[in-house]
Enzyme design. Structure first.
Site, PDB file in Angstrom:
ATOM      1  CG  HIS A  14      -2.146  -1.165   0.804  1.00 15.40           C
ATOM      2  ND1 HIS A  14      -2.795  -1.436  -0.449  1.00 15.40           N
ATOM      3  CD2 HIS A  14      -2.384  -2.225   1.470  1.00 15.40           C
ATOM      4  CE1 HIS A  14      -3.382  -2.260  -0.495  1.00 15.40           C
ATOM      5  NE2 HIS A  14      -3.274  -2.884   0.681  1.00 15.40           N
ATOM      6  CD  GLU A 155      -0.500 -15.478   4.379  1.00 15.51           C
ATOM      7  OE1 GLU A 155       0.630 -15.405   3.588  1.00 15.51           O
ATOM      8  OE2 GLU A 155      -1.099 -14.436   4.584  1.00 15.51           O
ATOM      9  CG  HIS A 192      -6.706 -10.708   4.208  1.00 13.36           C
ATOM     10  ND1 HIS A 192      -7.593  -9.907   4.340  1.00 13.36           N
ATOM     11  CD2 HIS A 192      -6.281 -10.882   2.882  1.00 13.36           C
ATOM     12  CE1 HIS A 192      -7.932  -9.319   3.116  1.00 13.36           C
ATOM     13  NE2 HIS A 192      -7.017  -9.872   2.205  1.00 13.36           N
TER      14      HIS A 192
HETATM   15  N1  PXP Z   1      -1.714 -12.353   3.325  1.00 10.02           N
HETATM   16  C1  PXP Z   1      -1.979 -12.452   2.041  1.00 10.02           C
HETATM   17  C2  PXP Z   1      -2.097 -13.648   1.216  1.00 10.02           C
HETATM   18  C3  PXP Z   1      -2.664 -11.297   1.220  1.00 10.02           C
HETATM   19  O1  PXP Z   1      -3.120 -11.288   0.127  1.00 10.02           O
HETATM   20  C4  PXP Z   1      -2.809  -9.798   2.130  1.00 10.02           C
HETATM   21  C5  PXP Z   1      -3.060  -8.769   1.281  1.00 10.02           C
HETATM   22  O2  PXP Z   1      -2.238  -8.497   0.130  1.00 10.02           O
HETATM   23  C6  PXP Z   1      -2.174  -9.988   3.398  1.00 10.02           C
HETATM   24  C7  PXP Z   1      -1.765 -11.234   4.039  1.00 10.02           C
HETATM   25  C8  PXP Z   1      -2.271  -8.680   4.347  1.00 10.02           C
HETATM   26  O3  PXP Z   1      -3.473  -8.326   4.340  1.00 10.02           O
HETATM   27  P1  PXP Z   1      -3.781  -6.844   5.101  1.00 10.02           P
HETATM   28  O4  PXP Z   1      -3.142  -5.979   3.984  1.00 10.02           O
HETATM   29  O5  PXP Z   1      -5.084  -6.741   5.434  1.00 10.02           O
HETATM   30  O6  PXP Z   1      -2.955  -6.911   6.293  1.00 10.02           O
END
Ligand code: PXP
Length: 244
Positions: A14, A155, A192
């Site tokens: 981001h 994951e 996530h």
């Molecule tokens: N893990 C995976 C596989 C993802 O696709 C993402 C988002 O890109 C994340 C972790 C991180 O999620 P967040 O940005 O909501 O912390």
């Protein structure tokens, strides 16, 4: 093996989202690498999406050369990305499902319908010396399939828990899933939607050795700076992990 220290990988996508909002030159994602590492990150995660909405190819190249920890490259299981991963050889690849219209990754990989393709991808990555993690929902069938097709890690998708942190069923599924995955010899990661406020119960699951966290930490960095945001997260994880 249950490790007392849980690894924190910071997803820096981001930072690129802000740059791409203007199709401009700043902020530069790779500039985050040293700051995250100094603040206690154990790895850097970047997702090169097929639509290139945030991270660009050039970002991945320079991040891969710059990390002093490790790079976890998130990507879809498609020929273009597999070729890139074989060339760059990140420490790990996390395979994720990708839909163009989605705002972010919405669910785990459908292993039952993509078994052959995923098996071939994991074998190719393994041959290139790259560890492969599969982003999946924490259901027993997906976890068993991930092990059967040779993944190093899973994951576990924490989105449903993050969207309803008080909800016991989503957390119980993560706990059960983590235990099941570890019993099959898989390394267990999760991520996530995690934040300093909701990370505790997930950080406390003993089998989960690694968290991938992105949006919250970059959002928080706007107000407190990236180094402080990573340190806050690290503290929240450590506090939950070591709570008696
Ligand atoms: N893990 C995976 C596989 C993802 O696709 C993402 C988002 O890109 C994340 C972790 C991180 O999620 P967040 O940005 O909501 O912390």
């Amino acid at each position: 093996m249950i490790s007392p220290r849980q690894r924190l990988y910071i997803n820096i996508d981001h930072i690129a989202t802000v740059r791409q909002a203007r199709r401009g030159a700043e902020p530069v994602p790779v500039d985050a690498v040293a700051i995250c590492e100094r603040a206690g990150a154990d790895g850097i995660t970047a997702h090169l999406r097929e639509d290139r909405r945030h991270i660009q190819d050039a970002d991945v190249e320079v991040i891969a050369r710059t990390v002093t920890t490790v790079l976890n490259l998130e990507m879809a299981c498609i020929p273009e990305m597999l070729t890139l991963a074989e060339r760059i050889r990140p420490y790990a690849v996390t395979l994720v499902p990708e839909k163009r219209q989605e705002v972010t990754t919405e669910g785990g990989l459908a292993l039952a319908s993509n078994t052959a393709e995923l098996t071939r991808a994991i074998a190719r990555l393994r041959a290139a010396g790259v560890r492969t993690s599969l982003f999946i929902d924490p259901d027993p069938d997906s976890i068993t399939r991930a092990s059967d097709i040779g993944a190093h890690a899973v994951e576990l998708h924490t989105g449903p828990y993050a969207h309803a942190p008080g909800e016991g069923a989503a957390l119980a599924a993560l706990r059960d899933g983590a235990r099941h995955a570890a019993s099959l010899g898989l390394a267990v990661h999760a991520g996530h939607g995690l934040t300093t406020a909701n990370v505790g119960p997930v950080a406390a699951i003993p089998e989960i050795e690694e968290l991938n966290i992105g949006h919250h930490v970059i959002a928080r960095a706007i107000f407190v700076g990236l180094e402080t945001a990573v340190r806050e997260l690290r503290r929240a994880m450590d506090a939950a992990r070591h709570r008696p």
